[in-house]
Design a protein around this motif. Sequence first.
Motif, PDB file in Angstrom:
ATOM      1  N   GLU A 125       0.811  -1.212   0.000  1.00 16.12           N
ATOM      2  CA  GLU A 125       0.000   0.000   0.000  1.00 16.12           C
ATOM      3  C   GLU A 125       0.845   1.264   0.000  1.00 16.12           C
ATOM      4  O   GLU A 125       0.432   2.302  -0.545  1.00 16.12           O
ATOM      5  CB  GLU A 125      -0.985   0.023   1.179  1.00 16.12           C
ATOM      6  CG  GLU A 125      -0.393  -0.204   2.552  1.00 16.12           C
ATOM      7  CD  GLU A 125      -0.621  -1.629   3.034  1.00 16.12           C
ATOM      8  OE1 GLU A 125      -1.196  -1.799   4.119  1.00 16.12           O
ATOM      9  OE2 GLU A 125      -0.221  -2.551   2.311  1.00 16.12           O
ATOM     10  N   LEU A 162       0.150   4.490  -2.395  1.00 18.67           N
ATOM     11  CA  LEU A 162      -0.148   5.783  -1.802  1.00 18.67           C
ATOM     12  C   LEU A 162       0.993   6.788  -1.926  1.00 18.67           C
ATOM     13  O   LEU A 162       0.765   8.001  -1.952  1.00 18.67           O
ATOM     14  CB  LEU A 162      -0.509   5.601  -0.327  1.00 18.67           C
ATOM     15  CG  LEU A 162      -1.896   5.028  -0.046  1.00 18.67           C
ATOM     16  CD1 LEU A 162      -1.954   4.362   1.321  1.00 18.67           C
ATOM     17  CD2 LEU A 162      -2.941   6.135  -0.151  1.00 18.67           C
ATOM     18  N   ALA A 221       0.367  10.881  -1.525  1.00 21.45           N
ATOM     19  CA  ALA A 221       0.114  11.175  -0.118  1.00 21.45           C
ATOM     20  C   ALA A 221       0.827  12.447   0.320  1.00 21.45           C
ATOM     21  O   ALA A 221       1.971  12.704  -0.070  1.00 21.45           O
ATOM     22  CB  ALA A 221       0.547  10.006   0.753  1.00 21.45           C
ATOM     23  N   ALA A 273      -2.657   7.367   5.945  1.00 25.60           N
ATOM     24  CA  ALA A 273      -2.178   8.290   4.918  1.00 25.60           C
ATOM     25  C   ALA A 273      -3.182   9.403   4.731  1.00 25.60           C
ATOM     26  O   ALA A 273      -4.393   9.185   4.819  1.00 25.60           O
ATOM     27  CB  ALA A 273      -1.951   7.564   3.597  1.00 25.60           C
ATOM     28  N   VAL A 311      -4.416  12.266   1.931  1.00 27.19           N
ATOM     29  CA  VAL A 311      -4.333  12.563   0.500  1.00 27.19           C
ATOM     30  C   VAL A 311      -5.284  13.712   0.202  1.00 27.19           C
ATOM     31  O   VAL A 311      -6.272  13.918   0.920  1.00 27.19           O
ATOM     32  CB  VAL A 311      -4.711  11.333  -0.366  1.00 27.19           C
ATOM     33  CG1 VAL A 311      -3.807  10.149  -0.047  1.00 27.19           C
ATOM     34  CG2 VAL A 311      -6.176  10.954  -0.164  1.00 27.19           C
ATOM     35  N   ILE A 345      -7.590   6.951  -5.399  1.00 25.06           N
ATOM     36  CA  ILE A 345      -6.616   6.187  -4.618  1.00 25.06           C
ATOM     37  C   ILE A 345      -7.256   4.937  -4.034  1.00 25.06           C
ATOM     38  O   ILE A 345      -6.660   3.841  -4.045  1.00 25.06           O
ATOM     39  CB  ILE A 345      -6.020   7.055  -3.497  1.00 25.06           C
ATOM     40  CG1 ILE A 345      -5.073   8.092  -4.082  1.00 25.06           C
ATOM     41  CG2 ILE A 345      -5.278   6.194  -2.470  1.00 25.06           C
ATOM     42  CD1 ILE A 345      -3.866   7.499  -4.799  1.00 25.06           C
TER      43      ILE A 345
END
Length: 325
Positions: free
Chosen positions: A198, A202, A206, A267, A269, A277
């Motif tokens: 992941e 990301l 991110a 995370a 974003v 995402i």
Amino acid sequence: MSKLSPADLDRYIFSRTGAANDDLLVGAGYGEDAAAVATDEGTMVVSTDPISLAAERIGTLGVAIASNDVATCGGIPKWLVSTILMPEPDVDLLDDITAQLDAEARRLGITIVGGHTETVAGLSRPLLSLTCMGPTDRYIPTSGAEPGDAVILTKGAGIEGTAVLATDFSDDLDEAGVDSEMVDRATDFFEDISVLPESAVLGPVATAMHDPTEGGVLNGLVELACASGVRIDVERTDVPIRPETRTLCDAMGVDPLRVLGSGALLATVPADEAEEILAALDAEDIDATVVATVDEVADEDDAGVVYDGQFYTGGVRDDMYDLWE
């Protein structure tokens, strides 16, 4: 056992970092998972982590946790230095630990380049300290969250804690009447501890990423919010919790959001990119959920997390510590 307060970290750790060096791009800071150092070939991410309480899979967890910190900062974990401290000379124990270290490092494509092994009087269980390093083209701090960002959590709360409960406390779970098949499924959570997949998805978008470890997802959110100078309001019902996690935590009287959280990735974003995402993570068979939104604060003292009506600005003690005491 608990983490030091931000004030104590500032006074005794972050203010005492030796000689200044222009190659240090990102150094020690509250909530930061790893440092960034400039090299002739780019940026090197460096992180170190101890592990002592999870006895059954200490080597497996050690490699995963150390490499997670590098990946969470946008790095590709490449090299590992391992220190193994044992309570007494025990070749069988050493065999188990090093076999676990070797197997997990091979699985993740990491080379163990050195370390140290010895026995230490006074230890009651093995203690590992692992340093992981790897290159990055884009360093991602814990402190980069921006107001309006969506907060994404992968997999769910308490992944590591569930696996440790299933192994280190299997007798207690049996006495509590937890079905053995449920415990077996929870043991398989060790396979989900790494967040390298992941992180790769990301990383390019991110604004901040963080690996929730001790104190669980709640403490991870607090560290991210305070490091970024923002506020995050999170509702318990918005945080994904696997059935195995809920069952084992209920049996042992611990909060899934306050137990060892490795295996999940936090995370932030930009909100307008969150849906894309989530779709990209789903394409990689990685469960992920938007659990909150980042809010702006008027004063730095307002930075923190609101959870269950309580405001948190400092370290959250892991509920599992009491189980070992």
